[in-house]
Design an enzyme around this catalytic site. Structure first.
Site, short mmCIF file in Angstrom:
data_model
loop_
_atom_site.label_atom_id
_atom_site.label_comp_id
_atom_site.label_asym_id
_atom_site.label_seq_id
_atom_site.Cartn_x
_atom_site.Cartn_y
_atom_site.Cartn_z
N ASP A 16 0.85 -1.19 0.00
CA ASP A 16 0.00 0.00 0.00
C ASP A 16 0.89 1.24 0.00
OD1 ASP A 16 -2.35 1.45 0.08
OD2 ASP A 16 -2.52 1.38 2.26
N GLU A 89 -6.75 5.10 -8.65
CA GLU A 89 -7.99 5.68 -8.15
C GLU A 89 -8.59 6.73 -9.07
OE1 GLU A 89 -9.84 6.71 -3.84
OE2 GLU A 89 -7.97 5.65 -4.14
N LYS A 125 -9.91 2.03 -8.81
CA LYS A 125 -10.41 2.26 -7.46
C LYS A 125 -11.52 3.31 -7.49
CE LYS A 125 -7.80 2.29 -3.75
NZ LYS A 125 -6.72 2.65 -2.79
N THR A 149 -13.27 1.21 -2.77
CA THR A 149 -12.50 1.73 -1.65
C THR A 149 -13.37 2.58 -0.72
OG1 THR A 149 -10.43 2.85 -1.08
CG2 THR A 149 -11.72 3.77 -2.90
N PHE A 171 -11.71 -0.56 5.32
CA PHE A 171 -10.65 0.22 5.97
C PHE A 171 -10.60 -0.07 7.47
CE2 PHE A 171 -9.52 4.02 3.05
CZ PHE A 171 -9.41 3.17 1.96
#
Length: 311
Positions: A16, A89, A125, A149, A171
């Site tokens: 990540d 993203e 994303k 996400t 998350f």
């Protein structure tokens, strides 16, 4: 074996970070990025040339287009290092714009294709809003794989799975943050609300036969990671990857598809009204989703300022 090596026996490890030079030592299969990680990376001397090249090579492009080019530049570099997929993203400002998200997803895949990258190696994303989930349903039917996400609730997870999303990123750390602030309790191990959320989603998917992959994300410590050993994927920052590599304590599998059918969970089918009501009833998910979108927008704005300064 160290803990990282043990974890890889049960779970696909994902890096990540936008700092692709830090990835090699940990040999992850996949990697994830977001606007905040890219912003952090381009402030380092070793990555500034990527930003400068994106600006220099596209003098007539809009700032948003240059950001897209920068995201793809990072993605291409990362894919030279890892064997699997990179997540890129969509602009967070499109989080409530289904048509805009679909168009941006197609644009990003086209840019990757022009760079010689097959779409199978890219995950787009998208924020797991109702509008984002609808966009994912459209893109998935076109063979464009999506990583949903800013996911904080079972309602979001169910809607994503029913839309056929390739992967979700619940998350863990941000859920933990909210409950710690709300209750004053420093949750540990299996009692961590973020860990419990991912466990519940994983068991729901496996119990009811959904193919959507579950990738725990946003970790605050290695305890959260180890409590989710056995999850499909876990995306982990370089500093936590290093902590896992530095420890040889035993790692026990905590999640498995075989155990999921025994979970006490009821199947649900969500339309828009039910989704929005469930989100409204979940203060944590509502607040963290809105906060996450705002934060990504702020960091995208900072990237735009950096680009403007180079033009």
């Amino acid at each position: 074996m160290n803990q990282l090596e043990q974890l890889k026996q049960f779970t696909t490890v994902v890096a990540d970070t936008g700092d692709f030079q830090s990835i090699q030592a940990y040999t992850p299969r996949d990697a994830t990025t977001n606007p905040s990680l890219i912003l952090k990376a381009v402030q380092k001397d070793e990555y500034k040339p990527l930003l400068e090249k994106a600006v220099r090579d596209h003098p007539n492009a809009s700032t948003s287009e240059i950001i897209d080019r920068l995201l793809i530049a990072f993605g291409v570099e990362i894919l030279q290092i890892i064997p699997g997929r990179v997540s890129t993203e969509v602009d967070a400002r499109l989080s409530f714009d289904t048509a805009g998200t679909v168009a941006k997803g197609r644009d990003l895949i086209a840019l990757y294709s022009n760079a010689g990258i097959a779409r199978e190696r890219v995950l787009i994303k998208i924020a797991a809003t109702w509008e984002g989930i609808r966009a994912a349903a459209i893109l998935e039917k076109e063979g464009i794989r999506c990583n949903m996400t800013l996911l904080f609730s079972l309602a979001q997870a169910i809607a994503c799975a029913e839309a056929g999303a390739q992967l979700i990123s619940p998350f863990v750390g941000r859920i933990y943050d909210w409950y710690k602030k709300s209750t004053g309790i420093d949750y540990m191990g299996a009692e961590d609300p973020g860990v419990q959320s991912v466990r519940r989603i994983y068991n729901y998917y496996r119990k009811f036969g959904y193919q959507t992959e579950v990738m725990g994300a946003s970790f605050r410590n290695t305890s959260q990671i180890l409590e989710l050993a056995g999850c499909d994927l876990l995306t982990i920052s370089p500093d936590l990857l290093q902590k896992l590599a530095d420890s040889e304590a035993p790692v026990e599998r905590k999640l498995s598809a075989e155990a999921a059918p025994s979970a006490s969970i009821v199947h649900m089918t969500l339309n828009e009204e039910a989704f929005r009501f469930m989100m409204n009833e979940d203060a944590m998910a509502t607040e963290k989703l809105a906060e996450g979108i705002r934060a990504f927008c702020v960091d995208s704005g900072k990237l735009k300022q950096m680009i403007a300064a180079l033009r």
